[in-house]
Design a protein around this motif. Structure first.
Motif, PDB file in Angstrom:
ATOM      1  N   PRO A 152      -0.855 -27.378 -12.139  1.00  0.00           N
ATOM      2  CA  PRO A 152      -2.290 -27.561 -11.854  1.00  0.00           C
ATOM      3  C   PRO A 152      -3.212 -27.001 -12.929  1.00  0.00           C
ATOM      4  O   PRO A 152      -4.373 -27.407 -13.017  1.00  0.00           O
ATOM      5  CB  PRO A 152      -2.487 -26.809 -10.528  1.00  0.00           C
ATOM      6  N   ASN A 153      -2.715 -26.066 -13.762  1.00  0.00           N
ATOM      7  CA  ASN A 153      -3.567 -25.421 -14.763  1.00  0.00           C
ATOM      8  C   ASN A 153      -3.566 -26.115 -16.119  1.00  0.00           C
ATOM      9  O   ASN A 153      -4.366 -25.770 -16.995  1.00  0.00           O
ATOM     10  CB  ASN A 153      -3.123 -23.964 -14.956  1.00  0.00           C
ATOM     11  N   ILE A 154      -2.681 -27.082 -16.297  1.00  0.00           N
ATOM     12  CA  ILE A 154      -2.548 -27.709 -17.619  1.00  0.00           C
ATOM     13  C   ILE A 154      -3.817 -28.449 -18.059  1.00  0.00           C
ATOM     14  O   ILE A 154      -4.289 -28.254 -19.190  1.00  0.00           O
ATOM     15  CB  ILE A 154      -1.310 -28.629 -17.652  1.00  0.00           C
ATOM     16  N   PRO A 155      -4.439 -29.300 -17.218  1.00  0.00           N
ATOM     17  CA  PRO A 155      -5.654 -29.994 -17.692  1.00  0.00           C
ATOM     18  C   PRO A 155      -6.766 -29.040 -18.123  1.00  0.00           C
ATOM     19  O   PRO A 155      -7.428 -29.269 -19.148  1.00  0.00           O
ATOM     20  CB  PRO A 155      -6.065 -30.829 -16.482  1.00  0.00           C
ATOM     21  N   ALA A 156      -6.974 -27.970 -17.354  1.00  0.00           N
ATOM     22  CA  ALA A 156      -8.033 -27.016 -17.714  1.00  0.00           C
ATOM     23  C   ALA A 156      -7.747 -26.367 -19.063  1.00  0.00           C
ATOM     24  O   ALA A 156      -8.664 -26.171 -19.873  1.00  0.00           O
ATOM     25  CB  ALA A 156      -8.162 -25.942 -16.637  1.00  0.00           C
ATOM     26  N   VAL A 192       1.987 -27.311 -26.650  1.00  0.00           N
ATOM     27  CA  VAL A 192       2.375 -28.221 -25.576  1.00  0.00           C
ATOM     28  C   VAL A 192       2.545 -27.445 -24.277  1.00  0.00           C
ATOM     29  O   VAL A 192       3.248 -26.426 -24.252  1.00  0.00           O
ATOM     30  CB  VAL A 192       3.700 -28.931 -25.924  1.00  0.00           C
ATOM     31  N   GLY A 193       1.933 -27.924 -23.205  1.00  0.00           N
ATOM     32  CA  GLY A 193       2.068 -27.280 -21.903  1.00  0.00           C
ATOM     33  C   GLY A 193       3.250 -27.833 -21.130  1.00  0.00           C
ATOM     34  O   GLY A 193       3.374 -29.043 -20.949  1.00  0.00           O
ATOM     35  N   THR A 194       4.140 -26.939 -20.699  1.00  0.00           N
ATOM     36  CA  THR A 194       5.298 -27.327 -19.900  1.00  0.00           C
ATOM     37  C   THR A 194       5.349 -26.453 -18.656  1.00  0.00           C
ATOM     38  O   THR A 194       5.033 -25.261 -18.716  1.00  0.00           O
ATOM     39  CB  THR A 194       6.601 -27.177 -20.713  1.00  0.00           C
ATOM     40  N   ASN A 195       5.730 -27.023 -17.524  1.00  0.00           N
ATOM     41  CA  ASN A 195       5.749 -26.232 -16.289  1.00  0.00           C
ATOM     42  C   ASN A 195       6.851 -25.186 -16.308  1.00  0.00           C
ATOM     43  O   ASN A 195       6.705 -24.095 -15.764  1.00  0.00           O
ATOM     44  CB  ASN A 195       5.909 -27.136 -15.074  1.00  0.00           C
ATOM     45  N   ALA A 196       7.982 -25.491 -16.945  1.00  0.00           N
ATOM     46  CA  ALA A 196       9.095 -24.542 -17.024  1.00  0.00           C
ATOM     47  C   ALA A 196      10.078 -25.027 -18.076  1.00  0.00           C
ATOM     48  O   ALA A 196      10.390 -26.223 -18.145  1.00  0.00           O
ATOM     49  CB  ALA A 196       9.800 -24.410 -15.680  1.00  0.00           C
ATOM     50  N   ILE A 197      10.547 -24.109 -18.898  1.00  0.00           N
ATOM     51  CA  ILE A 197      11.552 -24.453 -19.895  1.00  0.00           C
ATOM     52  C   ILE A 197      12.792 -24.969 -19.182  1.00  0.00           C
ATOM     53  O   ILE A 197      13.328 -24.326 -18.284  1.00  0.00           O
ATOM     54  CB  ILE A 197      11.914 -23.233 -20.763  1.00  0.00           C
ATOM     55  N   GLY A 198      13.237 -26.145 -19.572  1.00  0.00           N
ATOM     56  CA  GLY A 198      14.434 -26.725 -18.973  1.00  0.00           C
ATOM     57  C   GLY A 198      14.187 -27.593 -17.765  1.00  0.00           C
ATOM     58  O   GLY A 198      15.134 -28.165 -17.214  1.00  0.00           O
ATOM     59  N   SER A 199      12.929 -27.709 -17.314  1.00  0.00           N
ATOM     60  CA  SER A 199      12.634 -28.596 -16.188  1.00  0.00           C
ATOM     61  C   SER A 199      12.827 -30.048 -16.611  1.00  0.00           C
ATOM     62  O   SER A 199      13.014 -30.360 -17.788  1.00  0.00           O
ATOM     63  CB  SER A 199      11.193 -28.389 -15.716  1.00  0.00           C
ATOM     64  N   ALA A 200      12.773 -30.952 -15.631  1.00  0.00           N
ATOM     65  CA  ALA A 200      12.969 -32.368 -15.936  1.00  0.00           C
ATOM     66  C   ALA A 200      11.908 -32.876 -16.911  1.00  0.00           C
ATOM     67  O   ALA A 200      12.216 -33.591 -17.872  1.00  0.00           O
ATOM     68  CB  ALA A 200      12.950 -33.180 -14.648  1.00  0.00           C
ATOM     69  N   SER A 201      10.648 -32.504 -16.682  1.00  0.00           N
ATOM     70  CA  SER A 201       9.584 -32.969 -17.584  1.00  0.00           C
ATOM     71  C   SER A 201       9.698 -32.306 -18.953  1.00  0.00           C
ATOM     72  O   SER A 201       9.445 -32.937 -19.986  1.00  0.00           O
ATOM     73  CB  SER A 201       8.207 -32.705 -16.969  1.00  0.00           C
ATOM     74  N   VAL A 203       0.995 -33.911 -16.823  1.00  0.00           N
ATOM     75  CA  VAL A 203       0.018 -33.971 -15.743  1.00  0.00           C
ATOM     76  C   VAL A 203       0.559 -34.906 -14.664  1.00  0.00           C
ATOM     77  O   VAL A 203       0.887 -36.061 -14.938  1.00  0.00           O
ATOM     78  CB  VAL A 203      -1.358 -34.449 -16.241  1.00  0.00           C
ATOM     79  N   LEU A 204       0.666 -34.377 -13.452  1.00  0.00           N
ATOM     80  CA  LEU A 204       1.240 -35.127 -12.341  1.00  0.00           C
ATOM     81  C   LEU A 204       0.178 -35.943 -11.608  1.00  0.00           C
ATOM     82  O   LEU A 204      -1.019 -35.704 -11.737  1.00  0.00           O
ATOM     83  CB  LEU A 204       1.900 -34.157 -11.354  1.00  0.00           C
ATOM     84  N   GLN A 205       0.653 -36.891 -10.813  1.00  0.00           N
ATOM     85  CA  GLN A 205      -0.230 -37.626  -9.915  1.00  0.00           C
ATOM     86  C   GLN A 205      -0.669 -36.709  -8.775  1.00  0.00           C
ATOM     87  O   GLN A 205       0.070 -35.816  -8.385  1.00  0.00           O
ATOM     88  CB  GLN A 205       0.499 -38.849  -9.341  1.00  0.00           C
ATOM     89  N   PRO A 206      -1.865 -36.886  -8.227  1.00  0.00           N
ATOM     90  CA  PRO A 206      -2.838 -37.930  -8.551  1.00  0.00           C
ATOM     91  C   PRO A 206      -3.755 -37.581  -9.717  1.00  0.00           C
ATOM     92  O   PRO A 206      -4.550 -38.400 -10.158  1.00  0.00           O
ATOM     93  CB  PRO A 206      -3.642 -38.045  -7.261  1.00  0.00           C
ATOM     94  N   ARG A 223      19.236 -24.965   5.862  1.00  0.00           N
ATOM     95  CA  ARG A 223      18.178 -24.385   5.035  1.00  0.00           C
ATOM     96  C   ARG A 223      18.092 -25.179   3.733  1.00  0.00           C
ATOM     97  O   ARG A 223      19.029 -25.168   2.930  1.00  0.00           O
ATOM     98  CB  ARG A 223      18.478 -22.916   4.758  1.00  0.00           C
ATOM     99  N   ILE A 224      16.960 -25.856   3.535  1.00  0.00           N
ATOM    100  CA  ILE A 224      16.812 -26.779   2.404  1.00  0.00           C
ATOM    101  C   ILE A 224      15.727 -26.279   1.454  1.00  0.00           C
ATOM    102  O   ILE A 224      14.576 -26.085   1.854  1.00  0.00           O
ATOM    103  CB  ILE A 224      16.455 -28.203   2.874  1.00  0.00           C
ATOM    104  N   GLY A 225      16.075 -26.113   0.195  1.00  0.00           N
ATOM    105  CA  GLY A 225      15.103 -25.718  -0.811  1.00  0.00           C
ATOM    106  C   GLY A 225      14.261 -26.900  -1.277  1.00  0.00           C
ATOM    107  O   GLY A 225      14.738 -28.030  -1.344  1.00  0.00           O
ATOM    108  N   TRP A 226      13.015 -26.619  -1.586  1.00  0.00           N
ATOM    109  CA  TRP A 226      12.105 -27.629  -2.136  1.00  0.00           C
ATOM    110  C   TRP A 226      11.042 -26.898  -2.946  1.00  0.00           C
ATOM    111  O   TRP A 226      10.874 -25.683  -2.819  1.00  0.00           O
ATOM    112  CB  TRP A 226      11.444 -28.461  -1.025  1.00  0.00           C
ATOM    113  N   SER A 227      10.304 -27.646  -3.778  1.00  0.00           N
ATOM    114  CA  SER A 227       9.272 -26.981  -4.576  1.00  0.00           C
ATOM    115  C   SER A 227       7.979 -27.761  -4.685  1.00  0.00           C
ATOM    116  O   SER A 227       6.924 -27.156  -4.882  1.00  0.00           O
ATOM    117  CB  SER A 227       9.795 -26.677  -5.992  1.00  0.00           C
ATOM    118  N   THR A 228       8.008 -29.076  -4.568  1.00  0.00           N
ATOM    119  CA  THR A 228       6.814 -29.874  -4.871  1.00  0.00           C
ATOM    120  C   THR A 228       6.499 -30.848  -3.754  1.00  0.00           C
ATOM    121  O   THR A 228       7.377 -31.568  -3.276  1.00  0.00           O
ATOM    122  CB  THR A 228       7.013 -30.665  -6.187  1.00  0.00           C
ATOM    123  N   MET A 229       5.245 -30.848  -3.352  1.00  0.00           N
ATOM    124  CA  MET A 229       4.729 -31.863  -2.429  1.00  0.00           C
ATOM    125  C   MET A 229       3.588 -32.589  -3.134  1.00  0.00           C
ATOM    126  O   MET A 229       2.844 -31.969  -3.891  1.00  0.00           O
ATOM    127  CB  MET A 229       4.233 -31.213  -1.147  1.00  0.00           C
TER     128      MET A 229
END
Length: 338
Positions: free
Chosen positions: A175-179, A139-148, A191-194, A30-36
């Motif tokens: 996905p909501n940061i640019p808006a 400043v928009g951050t996806n989560a406090i303490g994340s890599a970004s 802001v992530l790729q693409p 069972r492998i955890g993941w979050s981003t594709m």
């Protein structure tokens, strides 16, 4: 969003599991993941013809999370066996959750020469030309303490700026940061790729800095596993890692790019043309044999502690790393001349 992808993946797994008799029940991982498409975990096992051991030695159950942090609790509760962690998450898993975990493989690396680094964008007409211009801004951050988030804080620290005193962090889904920047609710964000490339190409946004500018090259996300799970299933997991590395190499091979992008796009239910950056130099770097950069994991931990994001650090090597699996996978694959 991922319903069709899950159905296709489940059907593939079922077919593989029935492909032939096994001497013993395969180990379910069972492998955890979050981003594709960054993590790739949900699609790596979708090409039966390049997997030698699926359904005999092992099976895989990808488990999606909103980020790395929830995977700590899931691993502690015995709900997953492997997780996609960043440097801070690894530290907290060890120091707070008291988990005996090992870094076992690369997932994605940021800022490697010639490849993508996470971008922190502002509107081109914002008047913001330097980090110092962000004083008093949001400043928009996806989560406090994340890599970004860690990279942003490190850059602000370099310029003598601290959260709450000089700027305000606001947690917002990627996905909501640019808006929110367009609506004037944020002044800068990750802001992530693409989308990053699309927004800057349109001329309305510009890159204020990158993660590489802030902290240098980094092991952004890596695969970790519970130490007891590794020891109890070492033989089967060696077969898993051989297939895992083999599959990652297939997806990253330029000769397979069109098909690889289509597999990812189908899983994400997006047109392939929206993923034009994937498996190019505009994408994150992935090691050819999935060997993680342990030294940059250590650097990331040290930075997180310095920023006060972790109460204490850990020394990754040798206590919290086991590269024997990817090293053996490399030996097997190279012995076949691949």
């Amino acid at each position: 969003m991922f319903g069709l992808g899950r159905a296709v993946l489940a059907a593939t797994f079922a077919t593989l599991a029935l492909a032939g008799p096994a001497a013993a029940d395969p180990v379910n991982i069972r492998i955890g993941w979050s981003t594709m498409p960054g993590h790739l975990i949900p699609v790596l096992y979708s090409k039966p013809e390049i997997l030698k051991h699926y359904g005999t030695s092992y099976t895989v159950e990808p488990v999606r999370f909103k980020g790395s942090s929830p995977q700590i609790a899931a691993m502690a509760a015995g709900e997953i066996d492997m997780a996609a962690f960043g440097a801070l998450t690894l530290t907290l898993a060890v120091t707070n959750a008291r988990q005996d975990v090992k870094v076992v493989a690369d997932i994605i690396q940021d800022g490697v020469e010639g490849y993508h680094s996470e971008t922190f964008l502002v509107r081109a007409d914002s008047g913001i030309e330097s980090v110092e211009d962000m004083k008093g801004k949001r400043v928009g951050t996806n989560a406090i303490g994340s890599a970004s988030d860690t990279a942003m804080r490190a850059m602000f620290r370099k310029h003598g700026m601290e959260d709450k005193r000089d700027y305000t962090m606001v947690e917002v889904a990627f996905p909501n940061i640019p808006a929110m920047i367009d609506e004037g609710k944020l002044d800068m964000g990750t802001v992530l790729q693409p989308m990053s490339g699309q927004l800057t190409a349109g001329g309305n946004y510009k890159v204020l800095f990158t993660a590489k500018d802030a902290i240098g090259p980094s092991q952004l996300v890596f695969l970790t596993a519970k130490a007891d799970f590794l020891e109890e299933n070492r033989e089967q997991l060696q077969d898993f890692f051989e297939d895992h590395v083999r599959a990652a190499r297939w997806f990253n091979d330029p000769a397979n790019r069109e098909e690889a992008v289509k597999i990812v796009a189908d899983f994400m239910q997006q047109p392939p043309e929206t993923l034009s950056h994937v498996f190019t130099d505009k994408d994150y770097y992935r090691d050819p044999f999935m060997v993680p950069n342990v030294s940059t994991i250590q650097s990331g931990i040290d930075i997180a502690v310095d920023l006060g994001l972790a109460p204490q650090g850990i020394t990754v090597d040798p206590d919290y790393v086991d590269l024997s699996f990817v090293q053996e996978a490399k030996r097997r694959i190279e012995a076949e001349g691949q």
